[in-house]
Motif scaffolding. Structure first.
Motif, PDB file in Angstrom:
ATOM      1  N   ILE A   6       0.859  -1.177   0.000  1.00  0.00           N
ATOM      2  CA  ILE A   6       0.000   0.000   0.000  1.00  0.00           C
ATOM      3  C   ILE A   6       0.898   1.231   0.000  1.00  0.00           C
ATOM      4  N   PHE A   7       0.672   2.094  -0.988  1.00  0.00           N
ATOM      5  CA  PHE A   7       1.532   3.264  -1.153  1.00  0.00           C
ATOM      6  C   PHE A   7       0.737   4.562  -1.090  1.00  0.00           C
ATOM      7  N   ASP A   8       1.325   5.558  -0.456  1.00  0.00           N
ATOM      8  CA  ASP A   8       0.770   6.907  -0.491  1.00  0.00           C
ATOM      9  C   ASP A   8       1.927   7.904  -0.428  1.00  0.00           C
ATOM     10  N   SER A   9       1.630   9.123  -0.839  1.00  0.00           N
ATOM     11  CA  SER A   9       2.642  10.165  -0.766  1.00  0.00           C
ATOM     12  C   SER A   9       2.968  10.539   0.672  1.00  0.00           C
ATOM     13  N   GLY A  10       2.116  10.143   1.605  1.00  0.00           N
ATOM     14  CA  GLY A  10       2.365  10.468   3.009  1.00  0.00           C
ATOM     15  C   GLY A  10       1.545   9.602   3.931  1.00  0.00           C
TER      16      GLY A  10
END
Length: 277
Positions: A6-10
């Motif tokens: 799971i990826f997010d910018s923050g």
């Protein structure tokens, strides 16, 4: 381990991660927040694609065969290229999914007036991804958009908890509601925004419903794994959750622990490690 990435910018993607982990508790997960380069919303298409693809490749390197871009800006500006070009050249058996398509498939069901508003970053709004995707499923739905460029910096810095943040919340809410008096549904088109949902709702008429994406994306992932048993059977199920950030781990742990109601200990990944591909 073959965890779900799971990826997010923050930290915003934690709102999606919490819902996914609740819906699918048996699986292993790795979360990567690119906090040191956040926010993505004001960056160019090429920069967003570069940053997102670097993080996706890093998660692939950790054994993730399936990755969720829990970031609307990355989903709007990088997902298509990653799916149609980058993965095909690297490993066609891997999968990267976004948050815009599953949201567009159901958001029209929340509205009684047939008019909704979308709150998002500059990048998401300028991409016009939501109106284009929503039209495929709800062609008669009227969609209004409002960019909220200051919200992610407020959230990432922790300033959103202070009273001064209300001024900037109200400014953008007034902007979207001024576009039509018939808007009865507001979509939080950025996974950071549920962190200020109480402030958003405080400046809205009582008849306007606020819709966050966490449960929508989680339900969509459950459905995806049911339809793709070859992927589901390839995922490991050890109930582990690993957290990584490209910025300060103590700050990240503070926010993540609040999300999961338990202590979270993250590890640091330097940006140059992401670039070593």
């Amino acid at each position: 381990m073959n965890p779900i990435g799971i990826f997010d910018s923050g930290i915003g993607g934690l709102t999606v991660f919490k819902s996914i982990a609740a819906a699918l508790p048996a699986y292993d997960y790795i979360y990567l927040g690119d906090n040191s380069r956040a926010p993505y919303g004001n960056r160019s298409f090429n920069t967003i694609h570069q940053y997102t693809w670097e993080c996706v490749q890093w998660l692939f390197g950790q054994g993730c065969p399936l990755i969720i871009l829990a970031c609307n800006t990355a989903s709007a500006k990088a997902l298509r290229t990653i799916q149609q070009k980058d993965i095909q050249a690297l490993d066609p058996d891997k999968r990267v999914l976004g948050v815009i398509r599953p949201t567009a498939e159901v958001v029209g069901n929340y509205s009684n007036t047939g008019e909704i508003g979308v709150l998002g970053t500059n990048g998401t709004v300028q991409s016009n991804s939501y109106p284009l995707e929503i039209e495929k499923f709800f062609p008669n739905l009227k969609v209004y958009q409002q960019a909220c460029p200051l919200w992610v910096p407020l959230i990432e810095s922790g300033e959103y908890e202070k009273p001064g943040a209300d001024y900037f919340v109200k400014e953008y809410i007034d902007g979207i509601m001024a576009q039509s008096a018939n808007i009865d549904t507001l979509l939080l088109g950025c996974t950071h925004y549920p962190l200020i949902q109480d402030k958003i709702e405080a400046h809205l008429p009582k008849n306007v419903r606020v819709v966050a994406q966490g449960d929508i994306v989680a339900d969509s992932l459950v459905n995806y794994l049911q339809r793709h048993p070859e992927m589901e059977q390839n995922l490991s199920k050890g109930q582990t959750k690993l957290f990584y950030t490209t910025d300060d781990t103590a700050e990240f742990d503070h926010h993540a622990s609040r999300f999961f109601s338990a202590p979270v200990t993250s590890s640091h990944v330097a940006v140059n490690e992401l670039r070593c591909k």
